[in-house]
Design an enzyme around this catalytic site. Structure first.
Site, PDB file in Angstrom:
ATOM      1  N   GLY A  18       0.803  -1.219   0.000  1.00 16.72           N
ATOM      2  CA  GLY A  18       0.000   0.000   0.000  1.00 16.72           C
ATOM      3  C   GLY A  18       0.832   1.264   0.000  1.00 16.72           C
ATOM      4  N   TYR A 151     -10.932   4.508  14.335  1.00 18.52           N
ATOM      5  CA  TYR A 151      -9.954   4.990  13.346  1.00 18.52           C
ATOM      6  C   TYR A 151      -9.909   6.516  13.324  1.00 18.52           C
ATOM      7  CZ  TYR A 151      -7.733   5.390   8.693  1.00 18.52           C
ATOM      8  OH  TYR A 151      -6.919   5.695   7.635  1.00 18.52           O
ATOM      9  N   LYS A 155      -6.678   8.813  14.303  1.00 19.08           N
ATOM     10  CA  LYS A 155      -6.072   9.728  13.326  1.00 19.08           C
ATOM     11  C   LYS A 155      -6.130  11.178  13.826  1.00 19.08           C
ATOM     12  CE  LYS A 155      -4.757   6.829  10.116  1.00 19.08           C
ATOM     13  NZ  LYS A 155      -3.319   6.451  10.074  1.00 19.08           N
TER      14      LYS A 155
END
Length: 252
Positions: A18, A151, A155
């Site tokens: 990725g 998430y 973040k």
């Protein structure tokens, strides 16, 4: 003409696939010596072999392992100029669905992993005469996504922590810059899995892309390269959405 990061030493976490893999390839292409770490050593080694770098198995949650990795970087290269805290995970759960364990898992990988990386890389970067730390957040730190509560929280923490680290380094004249990237939808294995096509990569066209298109991993890697280079000497404590206008677009 020499590369834009010629002679610099870079450490990239989650470098096996990725975005991390794209970062490793792009930095190496422009002259950096790259250390690739990932929880999947086999895939990390394949990336390292392709660019003449080194690979190490690393779970970014493990504080002692961070200290070992930094020691290995010092042993191999004697310096560290670029740190890319890229390793991450995502589980799709709302505030009502998310278990405490899954919430803590995101915090451990994203937030503690980034914290340990910055904490233990800084002494070596200072001794190397400065450098660039690039932390990976997401447009999820700027916008409301109801389906990924852990998430987005993780973040958001990386976004704020980056600014604190940047000011600490600047106030102490370390010569270390620290910035945070916020990618939108990028064609990666993580996004492929979320899109219901695991392992099936779709080509990203050349040129300017239309609204809501997925970007290519190199779109993020090119920004990593710029922030890692001396060209970006005046940039620290900043956040960079890499999202093709997603964050600016009104939603009706």
């Amino acid at each position: 003409m020499s590369g834009r990061v010629e002679g610099k030493v870079a450490l990239v976490t989650g470098g096996a696939m990725g975005l991390g893999k794209a970062d490793c390839l792009r930095l190496a292409e422009e002259g950096a010596k790259v250390v690739v770490t990932d929880i999947d050593l086999g895939k990390a080694q394949a990336v390292a072999d392709a660019i003449g770098g080194h690979a190490f198995a690393q779970d970014v949650r493990d504080e002692a392992r961070w200290q070992e990795i930094i020691s290995e970087v010092e042993r191999l290269h004697g310096r560290l100029d670029i740190l890319v805290n890229n390793a991450g995970n995502v589980i799709f759960e709302s505030i009502e669905d998310c278990s405490a364990d899954n919430f803590r898992l995101h915090m451990a990988i994203h937030v503690e992993g980034t914290f340990f990386g910055c904490k233990y890389a800084l002494p070596l970067m200072k001794a190397s005469g400065g450098g660039s730390i690039i932390n990976m957040a997401s447009t999820a730190a700027l916008m409301g996504y109801g389906t990924i509560v852990a998430y987005t929280a993780a973040k958001g923490a990386i976004r704020a922590m980056t600014k604190s680290i940047a000011m600490h380094c600047q106030d102490n004249n370390y010569g270390v810059r620290c910035n945070v990237l916020m990618p939108g939808g990028i064609e990666t294995p993580m996004v492929q899995a979320v899109s219901g096509r695991p392992g099936k990569e779709e080509p990203v066209p050349e040129g300017v892309l239309p609204a809501m298109a997925l970007g290519a991993p190199r779109d993020v890697a090119n920004m990593i390269l710029y922030l890692a280079s001396d060209e970006a000497r005046f940039l620290t404590g900043n956040e960079y959405p890499i999202d093709n206008g997603l964050n600016a677009r009104p939603h009706h």
